[in-house]
Write a protein that holds these residues in place. Sequence first.
Motif, short mmCIF file in Angstrom:
data_model
loop_
_atom_site.label_atom_id
_atom_site.label_comp_id
_atom_site.label_asym_id
_atom_site.label_seq_id
_atom_site.Cartn_x
_atom_site.Cartn_y
_atom_site.Cartn_z
N HIS A 1 17.40 19.84 1.59
CA HIS A 1 18.28 19.13 0.67
C HIS A 1 17.51 17.97 0.03
O HIS A 1 16.40 17.64 0.45
N ASN A 2 18.10 17.34 -0.96
CA ASN A 2 17.52 16.14 -1.58
C ASN A 2 18.38 14.93 -1.26
O ASN A 2 19.62 15.02 -1.25
N THR A 3 17.73 13.80 -1.00
CA THR A 3 18.46 12.55 -0.78
C THR A 3 17.90 11.46 -1.68
O THR A 3 16.70 11.43 -1.97
N HIS A 4 18.77 10.58 -2.13
CA HIS A 4 18.37 9.45 -2.97
C HIS A 4 19.19 8.23 -2.62
O HIS A 4 20.41 8.32 -2.40
N LEU A 5 18.54 7.08 -2.60
CA LEU A 5 19.26 5.81 -2.51
C LEU A 5 19.73 5.43 -3.91
O LEU A 5 18.96 5.47 -4.87
N LEU A 6 21.00 5.06 -4.04
CA LEU A 6 21.57 4.67 -5.31
C LEU A 6 21.44 3.16 -5.49
O LEU A 6 21.22 2.42 -4.52
N PRO A 7 21.57 2.67 -6.71
CA PRO A 7 21.42 1.22 -6.95
C PRO A 7 22.34 0.35 -6.12
O PRO A 7 22.01 -0.80 -5.82
N ASN A 8 23.51 0.86 -5.71
CA ASN A 8 24.44 0.06 -4.90
C ASN A 8 24.10 0.10 -3.41
O ASN A 8 24.84 -0.45 -2.58
N GLY A 9 23.00 0.78 -3.04
CA GLY A 9 22.57 0.82 -1.65
C GLY A 9 23.08 1.99 -0.85
O GLY A 9 22.65 2.20 0.30
N SER A 10 23.97 2.80 -1.40
CA SER A 10 24.46 3.97 -0.69
C SER A 10 23.46 5.12 -0.80
O SER A 10 22.56 5.11 -1.64
N LEU A 11 23.64 6.12 0.06
CA LEU A 11 22.70 7.25 0.13
C LEU A 11 23.42 8.53 -0.28
O LEU A 11 24.46 8.88 0.28
N LEU A 12 22.83 9.23 -1.24
CA LEU A 12 23.41 10.48 -1.74
C LEU A 12 22.60 11.66 -1.21
O LEU A 12 21.37 11.68 -1.30
N VAL A 13 23.30 12.67 -0.67
CA VAL A 13 22.70 13.91 -0.19
C VAL A 13 23.23 15.05 -1.05
O VAL A 13 24.46 15.17 -1.25
N MET A 14 22.31 15.88 -1.56
CA MET A 14 22.71 16.93 -2.51
C MET A 14 22.15 18.29 -2.10
O MET A 14 20.98 18.41 -1.70
N GLY A 15 23.00 19.32 -2.21
CA GLY A 15 22.56 20.70 -2.07
C GLY A 15 21.90 21.01 -0.75
O GLY A 15 22.20 20.42 0.29
N GLY A 16 20.95 21.96 -0.80
CA GLY A 16 20.23 22.39 0.40
C GLY A 16 20.67 23.76 0.88
O GLY A 16 21.38 24.50 0.18
N LEU A 17 20.23 24.12 2.07
CA LEU A 17 20.50 25.43 2.65
C LEU A 17 21.29 25.29 3.94
O LEU A 17 21.08 24.32 4.69
N ASN A 18 22.15 26.25 4.21
CA ASN A 18 22.96 26.30 5.42
C ASN A 18 22.89 27.71 5.98
O ASN A 18 23.02 28.67 5.22
N VAL A 19 22.69 27.85 7.29
CA VAL A 19 22.45 29.17 7.87
C VAL A 19 23.70 30.06 7.84
O VAL A 19 23.60 31.27 8.02
N THR A 20 24.86 29.48 7.61
CA THR A 20 26.09 30.26 7.53
C THR A 20 26.55 30.45 6.09
O THR A 20 26.88 31.57 5.67
N SER A 21 26.55 29.38 5.33
CA SER A 21 27.09 29.41 3.96
C SER A 21 26.05 29.76 2.90
O SER A 21 26.41 30.02 1.76
N GLY A 22 24.77 29.71 3.25
CA GLY A 22 23.74 29.94 2.24
C GLY A 22 23.40 28.66 1.50
O GLY A 22 23.51 27.55 2.03
N THR A 23 23.04 28.80 0.25
CA THR A 23 22.68 27.64 -0.56
C THR A 23 23.94 26.84 -0.90
O THR A 23 24.99 27.40 -1.17
N LEU A 24 23.80 25.52 -0.90
CA LEU A 24 24.96 24.64 -1.05
C LEU A 24 24.99 23.96 -2.42
O LEU A 24 23.94 23.62 -2.98
N SER A 25 26.19 23.73 -2.91
CA SER A 25 26.39 22.88 -4.09
C SER A 25 26.99 21.54 -3.69
O SER A 25 27.02 20.60 -4.49
N SER A 26 27.47 21.44 -2.46
CA SER A 26 28.19 20.24 -2.03
C SER A 26 27.25 19.03 -1.95
O SER A 26 26.05 19.16 -1.70
N CYS A 27 27.84 17.86 -2.16
CA CYS A 27 27.12 16.58 -2.08
C CYS A 27 27.92 15.63 -1.20
O CYS A 27 29.16 15.69 -1.17
N GLU A 28 27.25 14.75 -0.50
CA GLU A 28 27.91 13.76 0.36
C GLU A 28 27.27 12.39 0.14
O GLU A 28 26.07 12.28 -0.10
N LEU A 29 28.09 11.34 0.24
CA LEU A 29 27.64 9.98 0.00
C LEU A 29 27.86 9.13 1.24
O LEU A 29 28.97 9.09 1.79
N PHE A 30 26.80 8.43 1.70
CA PHE A 30 26.90 7.57 2.87
C PHE A 30 26.87 6.12 2.43
O PHE A 30 25.93 5.67 1.76
#
Length: 425
Positions: free
Chosen positions: A155-184
């Motif tokens: 997957h790809n991760t990036h720190l955003l200007p407000n200090g939060s962390l964005l995680v995008m896409g990637g691979l999952n052994v059950t679902s396959g390739t992902l479009s979902s994104c999560e923000l920490f």
Amino acid sequence: MLRIRFLSLLITLLVISPLVISVGGEIDVSVRVLPNMPRPRYNHTSVRTGERIYVFGGTADGTTSLAISEALDPKANEWTELPNMSIPRMRHTASYMEALGRIIIVGGFQGGGHPSLFRHFMGDGNISLSSCEFFDVETERFTEAPPLETGRFWHNTHLLPNGSLLVMGGLNVTSGTLSSCELFDGKGWRVFPSLPIPLARFASCVYPDGSILVAGGHNGTVKVGSRRAFLFEPSRGEWREVSPMNRGRGYPGFCYLPGHGFLVSGGFSMPGMDDHTSAEIYIRETDKWVMTGNMSFPRHAHGSVVTADGRVMVAGGSNCETGMCHSGMEIYDPVKNEWENIGSFIVARKWGTVTSTPDGDAVVIGGRACNYATGRSELVLFSDVSSVETDTFLRDLCLGTMFLSIFLILPAALVWKMRRLEGFD
């Protein structure tokens, strides 16, 4: 026996000398060999805070994930072994969250096989990790972090200007390739608008205004690089498709260049074809991709880093068609819109990491040297080549040795050989 050893030494010097003196060209650059990473590996992750570069996890054989962690201080020229992570992992990410004073390690993979496509990693025993953990750079201790909603790797991760962390896409052994994104946000994960299409091993960047660009990658079903690109703008709160790249690129190198645009280089194209030597840069203001000059070598899985003077260095990688790894380094000048060879480091590799230093130099760590894991670490110096007295001496010594071998020792060896054939020995 003595003569055989002598000739072997001669051949070795003739081979090694050009390699040692190959660093250079019009751009002033030098390579300093650093101490080897204590435990060789690839598919690890590296992140710098201050002078130290922290290295987490990885694998030495492609099957067994590792929990080991170490820190390199390039100026002190030494490695420090750190406590193990709580969970072995490879193909994960690590990001330093300054507000927390901690590094967060996100996701990863446990299992066997090379997960290029979904069918390669969906077997029993393979796990896409949702677990995350913190590493405190002051106490050098690991603690549990909130887990992802969806386990993922590559997957790809990036720190955003407000200090939060964005995680995008990637691979999952059950679902396959992902479009979902999560923000920490430092406390927990929340859902972020999904990518328009599932993607893994893609290029991405964050603009100063918080907008996010995603380009290339592949869908996990076929190993064909995508041309499509998408932009997320905070004011809109959603992704929109922008102009596609000129070439489809999977697992390319990428860097954001302030004042110039988003550079995407190389990448695999499709089965049966060489990787790309081409590169292109996205101009957001005009929504256009502009081709740059070509790199000298086709490559994907290479590292990219912005130098202190605003250029981009790419290093290492591999060509999908041949399977060969690269030791070559090239640099892109956005003002000239041209690439230039700047020499080679000692061990060719892919799946290593390239990390910038506070001085704008670059450190290449570990990787897979085509058929084995390497712990080789090398510092590529742009900022103060004159300080590398040992490397200058070594290069001059090898240059002198090469000329001595060619013009003195080699003719003498040939004369000895002829005299022996004529019965004088």
